[in-house]
Design an enzyme around this catalytic site. Structure first.
Site, PDB file in Angstrom:
ATOM      1  N   CYS A  46      45.862 -63.278  24.801  1.00 15.34           N
ATOM      2  CA  CYS A  46      45.901 -63.346  26.270  1.00 15.34           C
ATOM      3  C   CYS A  46      44.712 -62.638  26.920  1.00 15.34           C
ATOM      4  CB  CYS A  46      47.205 -62.749  26.778  1.00 15.34           C
ATOM      5  SG  CYS A  46      48.631 -63.566  26.060  1.00 15.34           S
ATOM      6  N   ASN A  84      53.340 -67.973  31.228  1.00 22.15           N
ATOM      7  CA  ASN A  84      52.232 -67.277  30.580  1.00 22.15           C
ATOM      8  C   ASN A  84      51.423 -68.276  29.753  1.00 22.15           C
ATOM      9  OD1 ASN A  84      50.643 -65.849  28.783  1.00 22.15           O
ATOM     10  ND2 ASN A  84      52.187 -64.281  28.354  1.00 22.15           N
ATOM     11  N   HIS A 132      46.320 -60.990  33.984  1.00 21.28           N
ATOM     12  CA  HIS A 132      46.930 -61.966  33.076  1.00 21.28           C
ATOM     13  C   HIS A 132      48.354 -62.224  33.569  1.00 21.28           C
ATOM     14  CE1 HIS A 132      48.669 -63.894  29.714  1.00 21.28           C
ATOM     15  NE2 HIS A 132      49.274 -62.829  29.233  1.00 21.28           N
TER      16      HIS A 132
HETATM   17  O1  UT7 Z   1      50.942 -62.395  27.044  1.00 25.61           O
HETATM   18  C1  UT7 Z   1      51.671 -61.658  26.161  1.00 25.61           C
HETATM   19  C2  UT7 Z   1      52.072 -60.456  26.790  1.00 25.61           C
HETATM   20  N1  UT7 Z   1      53.505 -60.393  26.797  1.00 25.61           N
HETATM   21  C3  UT7 Z   1      54.101 -59.739  27.755  1.00 25.61           C
HETATM   22  O2  UT7 Z   1      53.476 -59.253  28.655  1.00 25.61           O
HETATM   23  C4  UT7 Z   1      55.580 -59.578  27.681  1.00 25.61           C
HETATM   24  C5  UT7 Z   1      55.982 -58.249  28.222  1.00 25.61           C
HETATM   25  N2  UT7 Z   1      57.407 -58.097  28.239  1.00 25.61           N
HETATM   26  C6  UT7 Z   1      58.191 -58.692  29.140  1.00 25.61           C
HETATM   27  O3  UT7 Z   1      57.721 -59.405  30.000  1.00 25.61           O
HETATM   28  C7  UT7 Z   1      59.665 -58.396  29.110  1.00 25.61           C
HETATM   29  O4  UT7 Z   1      59.900 -57.393  28.150  1.00 25.61           O
HETATM   30  C8  UT7 Z   1      60.523 -59.642  28.779  1.00 25.61           C
HETATM   31  C9  UT7 Z   1      60.492 -60.599  29.943  1.00 25.61           C
HETATM   32  C10 UT7 Z   1      60.026 -60.328  27.541  1.00 25.61           C
HETATM   33  C11 UT7 Z   1      61.955 -59.217  28.554  1.00 25.61           C
HETATM   34  O5  UT7 Z   1      62.447 -58.545  29.707  1.00 25.61           O
HETATM   35  P1  UT7 Z   1      63.218 -57.149  29.562  1.00 25.61           P
HETATM   36  O6  UT7 Z   1      63.622 -56.760  30.910  1.00 25.61           O
HETATM   37  O7  UT7 Z   1      62.307 -56.224  28.797  1.00 25.61           O
HETATM   38  O8  UT7 Z   1      64.465 -57.570  28.736  1.00 25.61           O
HETATM   39  P2  UT7 Z   1      64.965 -56.989  27.344  1.00 25.61           P
HETATM   40  O9  UT7 Z   1      64.141 -57.499  26.232  1.00 25.61           O
HETATM   41  O10 UT7 Z   1      65.127 -55.501  27.477  1.00 25.61           O
HETATM   42  O11 UT7 Z   1      66.402 -57.643  27.250  1.00 25.61           O
HETATM   43  C12 UT7 Z   1      67.442 -57.324  28.197  1.00 25.61           C
HETATM   44  C13 UT7 Z   1      68.637 -58.190  27.894  1.00 25.61           C
HETATM   45  C14 UT7 Z   1      69.026 -58.187  26.427  1.00 25.61           C
HETATM   46  O12 UT7 Z   1      70.430 -58.262  26.356  1.00 25.61           O
HETATM   47  P3  UT7 Z   1      71.289 -56.939  26.091  1.00 25.61           P
HETATM   48  O13 UT7 Z   1      70.799 -56.406  24.768  1.00 25.61           O
HETATM   49  O14 UT7 Z   1      70.989 -56.022  27.238  1.00 25.61           O
HETATM   50  O15 UT7 Z   1      72.687 -57.460  26.071  1.00 25.61           O
HETATM   51  C15 UT7 Z   1      68.434 -59.468  25.888  1.00 25.61           C
HETATM   52  O16 UT7 Z   1      69.148 -59.979  24.775  1.00 25.61           O
HETATM   53  O17 UT7 Z   1      68.328 -59.555  28.211  1.00 25.61           O
HETATM   54  C16 UT7 Z   1      68.605 -60.387  27.076  1.00 25.61           C
HETATM   55  N3  UT7 Z   1      67.666 -61.479  27.086  1.00 25.61           N
HETATM   56  C17 UT7 Z   1      67.896 -62.629  27.744  1.00 25.61           C
HETATM   57  N4  UT7 Z   1      68.950 -63.045  28.467  1.00 25.61           N
HETATM   58  C18 UT7 Z   1      68.870 -64.272  29.026  1.00 25.61           C
HETATM   59  C19 UT7 Z   1      66.443 -61.545  26.512  1.00 25.61           C
HETATM   60  N5  UT7 Z   1      65.873 -62.729  26.780  1.00 25.61           N
HETATM   61  C20 UT7 Z   1      66.750 -63.415  27.545  1.00 25.61           C
HETATM   62  C21 UT7 Z   1      66.739 -64.684  28.143  1.00 25.61           C
HETATM   63  N6  UT7 Z   1      67.808 -65.065  28.878  1.00 25.61           N
HETATM   64  N7  UT7 Z   1      65.670 -65.521  28.035  1.00 25.61           N
END
Ligand code: UT7
Length: 330
Positions: free
Chosen positions: A126, A296, A266
């Site tokens: 990225c 993204n 980005h």
């Molecule tokens: O270009 C590459 C660079 N990449 C990035 O910049 C990514 C950076 N990270 C992020 O943008 C965020 O970490 C994400 C959008 C990927 C995830 O968001 P988050 O607020 O960090 O969520 P999390 O991973 O902490 O997950 C929170 C909850 C989890 O459930 P529990 O364990 O709290 O029950 C996940 O299982 O959300 C759940 N979850 C989802 N639920 C519905 C994870 N993905 C999804 C989904 N839909 N797609």
């Protein structure tokens, strides 16, 4: 990376500086909305929008190629810059998803009619576009080349695990391009590059070859896994390091954050854009965001958002743009 745009007429006299003279972009016609994705994997439009700001993504069809997207974006950039393809000295393709692992830049140069140009690919996920811009600047500032076509393009949809809701909701495909040109005034005002390889495992698309016998020997057969990500770690990395590198680039440019007209990050997550803007003390109105439409798009995201903002009349010649990529590497 701190830069500012320049009008074409002031670029007539070549000098030892670099300026962006034109931009272009392309995205596949196929669109997958959050609601459609929620039929494939356990997610919802509400979750995706709230956590990322993404509403839909453009995806390539099996018969479509990265090269096609890159050529379309490149052609638009050449037209806006008012320059012929034959005048391009170098084509840099920033991508992690080339049509050909040996590199796609020289094929793209040929498809564009950039018959004099040398071409090579840059793999920096990225961050590929900003790394490419720094590379283009070295060639131009040293007087080696006068015109560089830099294209950021990725089709990450080829490498997404469509059963992994933690990653598949994030990515889309696209391409963006800029013509970088020698200029009497250097419009790349300052840059800072940073990597932390100790966090490399947080975001990977790694080789996963299986052993294959060749005579008495075993060699590895070529295949790659799917994108794997520790989202929270990457998020933390971005929110901590992006403001730092922008502050350093601003210092090199002898500018302060208040002098930045547009923050062009980005396009990974709206929450990251907002957190970085807040740390830099910039209001949301001075951020560029097109995440809701594209998701993204990796190396394409910055030039795609730049091109849209220029064509919408948001980013004007002479304005100061602070751009930063981040992601795999980290
Ligand atoms: O270009 C590459 C660079 N990449 C990035 O910049 C990514 C950076 N990270 C992020 O943008 C965020 O970490 C994400 C959008 C990927 C995830 O968001 P988050 O607020 O960090 O969520 P999390 O991973 O902490 O997950 C929170 C909850 C989890 O459930 P529990 O364990 O709290 O029950 C996940 O299982 O959300 C759940 N979850 C989802 N639920 C519905 C994870 N993905 C999804 C989904 N839909 N797609």
């Amino acid at each position: 990376m701190i830069l500012t745009c320049i009008e074409e007429k002031t670029l007539k006299t070549f000098g030892a500086g670099m300026a962006i003279a034109g931009c272009g972009s392309a995205a596949p016609a196929g669109v997958l909305t959050n609601d459609e994705l929620a039929k494939v994997v356990d997610t919802s439009d509400e979750w995706i929008r709230t956590r990322t700001g993404i509403g839909q993504r453009h995806l390539t069809k099996p018969q479509e190629t990265l090269s096609h997207l890159a050529v379309t974006a490149g052609q638009q950039a050449l037209v806006m810059a008012g320059v012929e393809a034959e005048s391009i000295d170098l084509v840099i393709l920033a991508t992690s998803t080339p049509d050909d692992l040996f590199g796609s830049a020289s094929k793209i140069a040929s498809l564009l009619g950039a018959s004099r140009a040398v071409g090579f690919d840059v793999t920096a996920a990225c961050s590929g576009f900003v790394f490419g811009l720094a590379i283009a600047a070295q060639f131009i500032r040293t007087g080696v080349y006068q015109r560089v076509l830099l294209i950021g393009a990725d089709v990450l949809s080829r490498w997404v695990d469509w059963t992994d809701r933690g990653t598949c909701v994030l990515f889309g495909d696209g391409a963006g391009a800029v013509v970088c040109q020698a200029s009497p005034e250097d419009r790349l005002l300052g840059f800072e590059l940073y990597s932390d390889g100790s966090k490399n495992d947080c975001l990977t698309l790694s080789y996963q070859g299986q052993p294959r016998p060749v005579g008495e020997m075993a060699v590895a057969a070529g295949t790659y896994g799917a994108i794997a990500m520790n989202g929270r770690e990457v998020y933390r990395f971005a929110v901590e390091k992006v403001p730092e590198v922008i502050e350093k680039a601003l210092y090199r440019a002898n500018l302060t954050a208040e002098q930045v007209d547009w923050l062009l990050l980005h396009q990974a997550n709206q929450r990251i854009i907002e957190a970085v803007a807040e740390r830099l003390g910039l209001p949301l109105e001075r951020t560029i965001s097109n995440l809701s439409q594209y998701g993204n798009t990796s190396a394409a995201s910055i030039p795609l958002a730049l091109d849209e903002a220029v064509r919408q009349g948001k980013i004007q010649p002479g304005q100061v743009v602070a751009a930063s990529g981040f992601g795999a590497g980290l």
